[in-house]
Write a protein that holds these residues in place. Structure first.
Motif, PDB file in Angstrom:
ATOM      1  N   VAL A  10     -15.878 -10.283  -5.152  1.00  0.00           N
ATOM      2  CA  VAL A  10     -14.424 -10.254  -4.996  1.00  0.00           C
ATOM      3  C   VAL A  10     -13.926  -8.811  -4.921  1.00  0.00           C
ATOM      4  CG1 VAL A  10     -12.214 -10.796  -6.110  1.00  0.00           C
ATOM      5  CG2 VAL A  10     -14.051 -12.498  -6.076  1.00  0.00           C
ATOM      6  N   PHE A  11     -14.456  -7.947  -5.783  1.00  0.00           N
ATOM      7  CA  PHE A  11     -14.053  -6.546  -5.758  1.00  0.00           C
ATOM      8  C   PHE A  11     -14.361  -5.925  -4.398  1.00  0.00           C
ATOM      9  CE2 PHE A  11     -14.625  -2.027  -6.213  1.00  0.00           C
ATOM     10  CZ  PHE A  11     -13.533  -1.648  -6.976  1.00  0.00           C
ATOM     11  N   ASP A  12     -15.554  -6.167  -3.897  1.00  0.00           N
ATOM     12  CA  ASP A  12     -15.960  -5.620  -2.605  1.00  0.00           C
ATOM     13  C   ASP A  12     -15.037  -6.112  -1.483  1.00  0.00           C
ATOM     14  OD1 ASP A  12     -17.885  -4.160  -0.882  1.00  0.00           O
ATOM     15  OD2 ASP A  12     -18.346  -6.181  -0.139  1.00  0.00           O
ATOM     16  N   ALA A  13     -14.711  -7.395  -1.502  1.00  0.00           N
ATOM     17  CA  ALA A  13     -13.819  -7.963  -0.489  1.00  0.00           C
ATOM     18  C   ALA A  13     -12.418  -7.367  -0.607  1.00  0.00           C
ATOM     19  CB  ALA A  13     -13.762  -9.484  -0.625  1.00  0.00           C
ATOM     20  N   GLY A  14     -11.924  -7.239  -1.831  1.00  0.00           N
ATOM     21  CA  GLY A  14     -10.605  -6.649  -2.041  1.00  0.00           C
ATOM     22  C   GLY A  14     -10.550  -5.196  -1.596  1.00  0.00           C
ATOM     23  N   LEU A  15     -11.613  -4.464  -1.859  1.00  0.00           N
ATOM     24  CA  LEU A  15     -11.696  -3.065  -1.434  1.00  0.00           C
ATOM     25  C   LEU A  15     -11.636  -2.954   0.086  1.00  0.00           C
ATOM     26  CD1 LEU A  15     -12.093  -0.088  -2.159  1.00  0.00           C
ATOM     27  CD2 LEU A  15     -14.566  -0.520  -2.184  1.00  0.00           C
ATOM     28  N   LYS A  16     -12.344  -3.847   0.764  1.00  0.00           N
ATOM     29  CA  LYS A  16     -12.322  -3.854   2.233  1.00  0.00           C
ATOM     30  C   LYS A  16     -10.897  -4.068   2.750  1.00  0.00           C
ATOM     31  CE  LYS A  16     -14.190  -6.221   6.267  1.00  0.00           C
ATOM     32  NZ  LYS A  16     -14.962  -7.351   6.766  1.00  0.00           N
ATOM     33  N   GLU A  35      -8.835 -14.637   0.456  1.00  0.00           N
ATOM     34  CA  GLU A  35      -9.417 -15.963   0.642  1.00  0.00           C
ATOM     35  C   GLU A  35     -10.320 -15.973   1.883  1.00  0.00           C
ATOM     36  OE1 GLU A  35      -8.102 -20.601   1.387  1.00  0.00           O
ATOM     37  OE2 GLU A  35      -6.732 -18.992   1.978  1.00  0.00           O
ATOM     38  N   TYR A  36      -9.832 -15.439   2.981  1.00  0.00           N
ATOM     39  CA  TYR A  36     -10.590 -15.380   4.225  1.00  0.00           C
ATOM     40  C   TYR A  36     -11.911 -14.638   4.033  1.00  0.00           C
ATOM     41  CZ  TYR A  36     -11.823 -13.894   8.949  1.00  0.00           C
ATOM     42  OH  TYR A  36     -12.499 -13.633  10.117  1.00  0.00           O
ATOM     43  N   GLU A  37     -11.861 -13.466   3.406  1.00  0.00           N
ATOM     44  CA  GLU A  37     -13.066 -12.663   3.183  1.00  0.00           C
ATOM     45  C   GLU A  37     -14.086 -13.399   2.317  1.00  0.00           C
ATOM     46  OE1 GLU A  37     -14.579  -9.776   4.070  1.00  0.00           O
ATOM     47  OE2 GLU A  37     -13.032  -9.579   5.608  1.00  0.00           O
ATOM     48  N   LEU A  38     -13.618 -14.061   1.291  1.00  0.00           N
ATOM     49  CA  LEU A  38     -14.533 -14.746   0.375  1.00  0.00           C
ATOM     50  C   LEU A  38     -15.165 -15.975   1.013  1.00  0.00           C
ATOM     51  CD1 LEU A  38     -12.474 -14.329  -2.899  1.00  0.00           C
ATOM     52  CD2 LEU A  38     -14.469 -13.013  -2.162  1.00  0.00           C
ATOM     53  N   VAL A  39     -14.395 -16.708   1.784  1.00  0.00           N
ATOM     54  CA  VAL A  39     -14.945 -17.863   2.511  1.00  0.00           C
ATOM     55  C   VAL A  39     -15.978 -17.385   3.527  1.00  0.00           C
ATOM     56  CG1 VAL A  39     -14.379 -19.701   4.162  1.00  0.00           C
ATOM     57  CG2 VAL A  39     -12.959 -19.369   2.120  1.00  0.00           C
ATOM     58  N   LYS A  40     -15.671 -16.275   4.206  1.00  0.00           N
ATOM     59  CA  LYS A  40     -16.625 -15.689   5.150  1.00  0.00           C
ATOM     60  C   LYS A  40     -17.950 -15.347   4.473  1.00  0.00           C
ATOM     61  CE  LYS A  40     -15.648 -11.894   7.239  1.00  0.00           C
ATOM     62  NZ  LYS A  40     -15.141 -10.729   7.978  1.00  0.00           N
ATOM     63  N   ARG A  41     -17.885 -15.016   3.205  1.00  0.00           N
ATOM     64  CA  ARG A  41     -19.085 -14.650   2.450  1.00  0.00           C
ATOM     65  C   ARG A  41     -19.761 -15.869   1.818  1.00  0.00           C
ATOM     66  NH1 ARG A  41     -17.735  -8.659   0.307  1.00  0.00           N
ATOM     67  NH2 ARG A  41     -16.422  -8.098   2.073  1.00  0.00           N
ATOM     68  N   SER A 127     -10.070  -5.181 -19.208  1.00  0.00           N
ATOM     69  CA  SER A 127     -10.606  -3.846 -18.987  1.00  0.00           C
ATOM     70  C   SER A 127     -10.627  -3.547 -17.501  1.00  0.00           C
ATOM     71  CB  SER A 127     -12.030  -3.740 -19.540  1.00  0.00           C
ATOM     72  OG  SER A 127     -12.896  -4.604 -18.839  1.00  0.00           O
ATOM     73  N   ASP A 128     -10.885  -2.285 -17.189  1.00  0.00           N
ATOM     74  CA  ASP A 128     -11.086  -1.905 -15.789  1.00  0.00           C
ATOM     75  C   ASP A 128     -12.370  -2.538 -15.305  1.00  0.00           C
ATOM     76  OD1 ASP A 128      -8.863  -0.344 -16.137  1.00  0.00           O
ATOM     77  OD2 ASP A 128      -9.963   1.528 -16.302  1.00  0.00           O
ATOM     78  N   LEU A 129     -12.477  -2.727 -14.002  1.00  0.00           N
ATOM     79  CA  LEU A 129     -13.697  -3.316 -13.445  1.00  0.00           C
ATOM     80  C   LEU A 129     -14.778  -2.270 -13.359  1.00  0.00           C
ATOM     81  CD1 LEU A 129     -14.912  -5.885 -12.333  1.00  0.00           C
ATOM     82  CD2 LEU A 129     -14.221  -5.175 -10.081  1.00  0.00           C
TER      83      LEU A 129
END
Length: 129
Positions: A10-16, A35-41, A127-129
């Protein structure tokens, strides 16, 4: 896949998404892109889930709504605010408790650096990620 592995995806997708658009969009736009990025993955993503709440004999059918539920394990709350406040943390802590989930991510896209807008929330702590 466990909650920690999911949170990294999720972090990676959000960063993108944040690299593409930066801060400034509406919350719904970031949520749809995530949602789109995560479904794609290849992940199972449920969006805008409405849940009931029971209080004694009272049933409130549409008591709360979570932004995203990933693989029935990880709760995601998307924000676009100038600063996260205690109410945002309380909201996701309550969702975790009511749904008996271990981990949630509170993601604020309205920050210059994406990592500064992501908080892990679990067991009453954040906490921070």
């Amino acid at each position: 896949m466990n909650e920690n592995e999911l949170s990294k995806i999720v972090f990676d997708a959000g960063l993108k998404i944040h690299r593409k658009f930066g801060p400034g969009l509406y919350e719904t736009a970031y949520e749809a892109c995530l949602e789109y990025e995560l479904v794609k993955r290849g992940l199972k993503v449920e969006k805008q889930l409405i849940f009931p709440l029971r209080y004694e004999d009272l049933l409130i059918e549409k008591a709360y709504r979570i932004d995203l539920l990933i693989e029935d394990k990880l709760i995601i709350e998307v924000k676009t605010v100038s600063e996260l406040s205690q109410i945002h943390f309380s909201q996701i802590l309550t969702y975790l408790k009511l749904l008996d989930k271990k981990l949630g991510l509170l993601i604020n896209f309205n920050v210059p650096l994406f990592k500064d807008g992501v908080r892990r929330v679990s067991n009453g702590f954040y906490s921070d990620l």
